[in-house]
Structures are given as structure tokens and as C-alpha cells.
Design a protein around this motif. Structure first.
Motif, PDB file in Angstrom:
ATOM      1  N   GLN A 161       5.371  14.405  51.843  1.00 28.20           N
ATOM      2  CA  GLN A 161       4.657  15.636  52.236  1.00 28.20           C
ATOM      3  C   GLN A 161       4.179  16.388  51.001  1.00 28.20           C
ATOM      4  O   GLN A 161       3.073  16.938  50.976  1.00 28.20           O
ATOM      5  CB  GLN A 161       5.566  16.551  53.074  1.00 28.20           C
ATOM      6  CG  GLN A 161       5.872  16.011  54.461  1.00 28.20           C
ATOM      7  CD  GLN A 161       6.780  16.931  55.275  1.00 28.20           C
ATOM      8  OE1 GLN A 161       6.902  18.127  54.991  1.00 28.20           O
ATOM      9  NE2 GLN A 161       7.421  16.379  56.289  1.00 28.20           N
ATOM     10  N   VAL A 174      10.457  16.037  61.846  1.00 32.09           N
ATOM     11  CA  VAL A 174       9.288  15.543  62.563  1.00 32.09           C
ATOM     12  C   VAL A 174       8.555  14.606  61.584  1.00 32.09           C
ATOM     13  O   VAL A 174       8.565  14.849  60.372  1.00 32.09           O
ATOM     14  CB  VAL A 174       8.416  16.760  62.976  1.00 32.09           C
ATOM     15  CG1 VAL A 174       7.096  16.341  63.562  1.00 32.09           C
ATOM     16  CG2 VAL A 174       9.196  17.654  63.950  1.00 32.09           C
ATOM     17  N   ARG A 221       8.763  19.159  53.139  1.00 27.53           N
ATOM     18  CA  ARG A 221      10.181  18.888  53.348  1.00 27.53           C
ATOM     19  C   ARG A 221      10.557  17.480  52.943  1.00 27.53           C
ATOM     20  O   ARG A 221      11.719  17.106  53.056  1.00 27.53           O
ATOM     21  CB  ARG A 221      10.491  19.055  54.832  1.00 27.53           C
ATOM     22  CG  ARG A 221      11.305  20.290  55.197  1.00 27.53           C
ATOM     23  CD  ARG A 221      11.482  20.245  56.701  1.00 27.53           C
ATOM     24  NE  ARG A 221      12.517  21.084  57.196  1.00 27.53           N
ATOM     25  CZ  ARG A 221      12.338  22.339  57.621  1.00 27.53           C
ATOM     26  NH1 ARG A 221      11.168  22.907  57.526  1.00 27.53           N
ATOM     27  NH2 ARG A 221      13.356  23.010  58.119  1.00 27.53           N
ATOM     28  N   THR A 227       5.613  25.449  58.975  1.00 24.07           N
ATOM     29  CA  THR A 227       5.525  24.301  59.900  1.00 24.07           C
ATOM     30  C   THR A 227       6.495  24.486  61.065  1.00 24.07           C
ATOM     31  O   THR A 227       6.198  24.069  62.186  1.00 24.07           O
ATOM     32  CB  THR A 227       5.785  22.961  59.176  1.00 24.07           C
ATOM     33  OG1 THR A 227       6.865  23.120  58.270  1.00 24.07           O
ATOM     34  CG2 THR A 227       4.554  22.490  58.451  1.00 24.07           C
ATOM     35  N   ARG A 282      21.859  33.819  63.924  1.00 22.43           N
ATOM     36  CA  ARG A 282      20.456  33.821  64.359  1.00 22.43           C
ATOM     37  C   ARG A 282      20.332  33.188  65.747  1.00 22.43           C
ATOM     38  O   ARG A 282      19.577  33.663  66.593  1.00 22.43           O
ATOM     39  CB  ARG A 282      19.595  33.056  63.336  1.00 22.43           C
ATOM     40  CG  ARG A 282      18.100  33.144  63.614  1.00 22.43           C
ATOM     41  CD  ARG A 282      17.278  32.661  62.452  1.00 22.43           C
ATOM     42  NE  ARG A 282      17.237  31.203  62.363  1.00 22.43           N
ATOM     43  CZ  ARG A 282      16.599  30.530  61.414  1.00 22.43           C
ATOM     44  NH1 ARG A 282      15.966  31.173  60.456  1.00 22.43           N
ATOM     45  NH2 ARG A 282      16.598  29.214  61.404  1.00 22.43           N
ATOM     46  N   ARG A 307       6.884  25.175  66.793  1.00 22.50           N
ATOM     47  CA  ARG A 307       7.406  25.889  67.970  1.00 22.50           C
ATOM     48  C   ARG A 307       6.266  26.392  68.858  1.00 22.50           C
ATOM     49  O   ARG A 307       6.371  26.401  70.086  1.00 22.50           O
ATOM     50  CB  ARG A 307       8.341  27.029  67.548  1.00 22.50           C
ATOM     51  CG  ARG A 307       9.750  26.528  67.178  1.00 22.50           C
ATOM     52  CD  ARG A 307      10.702  27.674  66.881  1.00 22.50           C
ATOM     53  NE  ARG A 307      10.402  28.320  65.611  1.00 22.50           N
ATOM     54  CZ  ARG A 307      10.848  27.890  64.426  1.00 22.50           C
ATOM     55  NH1 ARG A 307      11.634  26.834  64.350  1.00 22.50           N
ATOM     56  NH2 ARG A 307      10.524  28.514  63.313  1.00 22.50           N
ATOM     57  N   ASN A 335      16.491  16.728  63.423  1.00 25.00           N
ATOM     58  CA  ASN A 335      15.863  15.760  62.508  1.00 25.00           C
ATOM     59  C   ASN A 335      14.463  16.214  62.116  1.00 25.00           C
ATOM     60  O   ASN A 335      13.913  17.132  62.729  1.00 25.00           O
ATOM     61  CB  ASN A 335      15.785  14.383  63.185  1.00 25.00           C
ATOM     62  CG  ASN A 335      17.161  13.784  63.378  1.00 25.00           C
ATOM     63  OD1 ASN A 335      18.048  13.999  62.549  1.00 25.00           O
ATOM     64  ND2 ASN A 335      17.357  13.063  64.465  1.00 25.00           N
ATOM     65  N   GLY A 339       8.903  26.024  54.743  1.00 15.75           N
ATOM     66  CA  GLY A 339       9.416  24.880  55.518  1.00 15.75           C
ATOM     67  C   GLY A 339       8.575  23.630  55.330  1.00 15.75           C
ATOM     68  O   GLY A 339       8.753  22.643  56.037  1.00 15.75           O
ATOM     69  N   PRO A 364      17.916  25.365  55.627  1.00 21.23           N
ATOM     70  CA  PRO A 364      17.823  26.202  56.817  1.00 21.23           C
ATOM     71  C   PRO A 364      18.742  27.412  56.668  1.00 21.23           C
ATOM     72  O   PRO A 364      19.891  27.251  56.257  1.00 21.23           O
ATOM     73  CB  PRO A 364      18.341  25.302  57.949  1.00 21.23           C
ATOM     74  CG  PRO A 364      18.303  23.908  57.427  1.00 21.23           C
ATOM     75  CD  PRO A 364      18.355  23.991  55.943  1.00 21.23           C
ATOM     76  N   LYS A 377      14.012  32.125  54.022  1.00 25.59           N
ATOM     77  CA  LYS A 377      12.595  31.894  53.721  1.00 25.59           C
ATOM     78  C   LYS A 377      11.702  32.792  54.576  1.00 25.59           C
ATOM     79  O   LYS A 377      10.763  33.384  54.074  1.00 25.59           O
ATOM     80  CB  LYS A 377      12.231  30.420  53.951  1.00 25.59           C
ATOM     81  CG  LYS A 377      13.041  29.452  53.087  1.00 25.59           C
ATOM     82  CD  LYS A 377      12.571  28.015  53.237  1.00 25.59           C
ATOM     83  CE  LYS A 377      12.825  27.404  54.584  1.00 25.59           C
ATOM     84  NZ  LYS A 377      14.243  27.104  54.880  1.00 25.59           N
ATOM     85  N   ARG A 412      21.089  19.379  60.297  1.00 22.45           N
ATOM     86  CA  ARG A 412      19.904  19.906  59.591  1.00 22.45           C
ATOM     87  C   ARG A 412      20.204  20.102  58.112  1.00 22.45           C
ATOM     88  O   ARG A 412      19.352  19.845  57.256  1.00 22.45           O
ATOM     89  CB  ARG A 412      19.451  21.224  60.224  1.00 22.45           C
ATOM     90  CG  ARG A 412      18.644  20.976  61.510  1.00 22.45           C
ATOM     91  CD  ARG A 412      18.635  22.178  62.408  1.00 22.45           C
ATOM     92  NE  ARG A 412      17.964  23.320  61.831  1.00 22.45           N
ATOM     93  CZ  ARG A 412      18.204  24.585  62.197  1.00 22.45           C
ATOM     94  NH1 ARG A 412      19.114  24.854  63.115  1.00 22.45           N
ATOM     95  NH2 ARG A 412      17.543  25.560  61.635  1.00 22.45           N
TER      96      ARG A 412
HETATM   97  P1  ADP Z   1      14.758  26.129  59.348  1.00 31.08           P
HETATM   98  O1  ADP Z   1      15.025  27.536  59.753  1.00 31.08           O
HETATM   99  O2  ADP Z   1      15.849  25.189  59.725  1.00 31.08           O
HETATM  100  O3  ADP Z   1      14.270  25.983  57.957  1.00 31.08           O
HETATM  101  P2  ADP Z   1      12.164  25.612  60.593  1.00 31.08           P
HETATM  102  O4  ADP Z   1      11.903  26.696  61.562  1.00 31.08           O
HETATM  103  O5  ADP Z   1      11.409  25.585  59.327  1.00 31.08           O
HETATM  104  O6  ADP Z   1      13.717  25.554  60.343  1.00 31.08           O
HETATM  105  O7  ADP Z   1      11.982  24.192  61.306  1.00 31.08           O
HETATM  106  C1  ADP Z   1      12.653  23.848  62.508  1.00 31.08           C
HETATM  107  C2  ADP Z   1      12.555  22.344  62.772  1.00 31.08           C
HETATM  108  O8  ADP Z   1      11.176  21.925  62.809  1.00 31.08           O
HETATM  109  C3  ADP Z   1      13.193  21.454  61.704  1.00 31.08           C
HETATM  110  O9  ADP Z   1      14.592  21.267  61.907  1.00 31.08           O
HETATM  111  C4  ADP Z   1      12.388  20.147  61.887  1.00 31.08           C
HETATM  112  O10 ADP Z   1      12.823  19.414  62.989  1.00 31.08           O
HETATM  113  C5  ADP Z   1      10.988  20.644  62.190  1.00 31.08           C
HETATM  114  N1  ADP Z   1      10.158  20.809  60.971  1.00 31.08           N
HETATM  115  C6  ADP Z   1       9.700  21.977  60.452  1.00 31.08           C
HETATM  116  N2  ADP Z   1       8.973  21.766  59.339  1.00 31.08           N
HETATM  117  C7  ADP Z   1       8.976  20.419  59.136  1.00 31.08           C
HETATM  118  C8  ADP Z   1       8.414  19.567  58.141  1.00 31.08           C
HETATM  119  N3  ADP Z   1       7.702  20.053  57.116  1.00 31.08           N
HETATM  120  N4  ADP Z   1       8.621  18.231  58.244  1.00 31.08           N
HETATM  121  C9  ADP Z   1       9.328  17.721  59.260  1.00 31.08           C
HETATM  122  N5  ADP Z   1       9.891  18.459  60.231  1.00 31.08           N
HETATM  123  C10 ADP Z   1       9.723  19.812  60.184  1.00 31.08           C
END
Ligand code: ADP
Length: 193
Positions: free
Chosen positions: A93, A60, A89, A32, A128, A37, A58, A86, A10, A14, A146
Motif C-alpha cells: 500500500q 481488507v 497499512r 480508509t 471506545r 465503514r 483482518n 489508517g 488501533p 489517530k 488487530r
Molecule cells: P483502527 O481504529 O483499528 O485503526 P480503522 O477504523 O482504521 O481501525 O479500520 C478498521 C478496519 O478496517 C481494520 O481493522 C481493517 O479491517 C480495515 N482497514 C482499514 N484501513 C485498511 C487498510 N489500509 N488496509 C486494509 N484494511 C484496512
């Protein structure tokens, strides 16, 4: 097709680098985090369920994000390629993505992994959070969780692609354009399916 997994903890950048890649290479961006969101904003059952995980920092559950990606891929009948941001993860997956792409007679071309140190990540995410109001970027404990989750559950995904000779590591601290330049060089060497 040029299919890229954009990988990194995070706050690695990206989203920033995706925006440039989409423009230059005409790729479809599948994040994702963004998709989850959007579901949350629309208060769909999936979005409400996912938020219980997101707000704690955590992951998903795999089946939720895999299903979402599967549906999205189907929406684009003839793309030049995808940027997966993302996702994947977890190793399950990544395995599911290989199967999905094989069904569409294609495969991942490369994983671009952005490397950024811990302290820089925390600093970027807090900034951010302050700018965007994103809740999971505002609480230092959630941010730390995270990054821990990334180290424990997500880092093995890099090995998964390394074994397929598809891993390109890029140092993610410095000028945005210089980092992008390194990514472009890495992309010029990969196989297009
Ligand atoms: P970051 O900026 O932390 O990389 P993202 O915007 O990609 O965050 O994701 C935010 C949140 O959405 C993650 O902390 C997680 O809870 C969930 N999430 C996103 N992508 C996945 C994934 N591929 N598998 C599981 N959870 C995900």
C-alpha cells in the motif's frame, strides 16, 4: 502540499489527532477505516466484501483500499494536502501511494507515528467499543488480532518511511493537547511539496 501519514496501532489516537490537524492545517482527511465503514453502511458490494475482513480484525485486500484512495484523491483537484489515516497499512500500500502521489506531482511529507503500549491500546479500544457500539472494538479476541496484524503486517511500513528519512515518532500517552503540540513541532520541520 503537506501530505501526512498518521500512523500507529488501533487505538493510538489517530482519529483524535487528525481532527485537530484538519482544522489547523486545512488538510483533507482520508481514513480508509471511515471509508470502508461508509461503504458497509451503504451495503455496496465493496462494503459487503470488506466487512468479512473487518469483523474478524483482518486487513481488507490491498487492491480494494488502494482503489478507494485513488478515487478519493481524484476528488480533490487543489488541496492544501492530505492526512492519510489508517493507510498505508502494508508495504505494498505504501509503494502504491508513492506512485499515486507522484502522478499528482506530489509526495508524502512525513509519517507521524504515535507510540502507545499494548495494555493501554486494549483498554482504549474496549472503552471506545462500549461507547460507540463498534463491533470490532467490543471483542477482546478481535482487538488482540488487530494488534497482532498491526505488528506483523503494518509495522514494516514505518521502516519504509524511515528509509526515506520521513519518520517522526511521537509518544501517544498523555494529554491530547501535549501530544498534538509534539506533532506540530514535528510538522514545522518537514518539507512541503
Ligand atoms: P483502527 O481504529 O483499528 O485503526 P480503522 O477504523 O482504521 O481501525 O479500520 C478498521 C478496519 O478496517 C481494520 O481493522 C481493517 O479491517 C480495515 N482497514 C482499514 N484501513 C485498511 C487498510 N489500509 N488496509 C486494509 N484494511 C484496512
Amino acid at each position: 502540499m503537506l501530505n501526512i501519514v498518521l500512523f500507529g496501532p488501533p487505538g493510538a489516537g489517530k482519529g483524535t489527532q487528525s481532527a485537530k490537524l484538519i482544522e489547523d492545517y486545512g488538510l483533507v482527511h482520508l481514513s480508509t477505516g471511515d471509508l470502508l465503514r461508509a461503504e458497509r453502511k451503504a451495503q455496496t458490494p465493496l462494503g459487503i466484501k470488506a466487512n468479512q475482513y473487518i469483523e474478524k480484525g483482518n486487513l481488507v485486500p490491498d487492491e480494494v483500499v488502494i482503489g478507494m484512495i485513488e478515487n478519493k484523491i481524484k476528488e480533490y483537484p487543489n488541496p492544501k494536502g492530505f492526512i492519510f489515516d489508517g493507510f498505508p497499512r502494508t508495504v505494498p500500500q505504501a509503494e502504491a501511494l508513492d506512485v499515486l502521489l507522484a502522478h499528482h506531482q506530489t509526495a508524502i511529507s512525513t509519517m507521524i507515528a504515535l507510540e502507545v503500549e499494548y495494555n493501554e491500546l486494549v483498554e482504549r479500544l474496549l472503552k471506545r467499543g462500549a461507547d460507540s457500539g463498534r463491533a470490532d472494538d467490543q471483542d477482546e479476541n478481535i482487538i488482540k488480532n488487530r494488534i497482532n496484524v498491526y505488528n506483523n503486517e503494518t509495522l514494516p511500513v514505518a521502516d519504509f518511511y524511515k528509509k526515506q528519512n520521513k519518520l517522526a515518532s511521537i509518544y501517544g500517552i498523555g494529554e491530547i493537547d501535549e501530544i498534538y503540540n509534539q506533532i506540530s513541532i514535528a510538522l514545522s520541520k518537514v518539507k512541503v511539496f
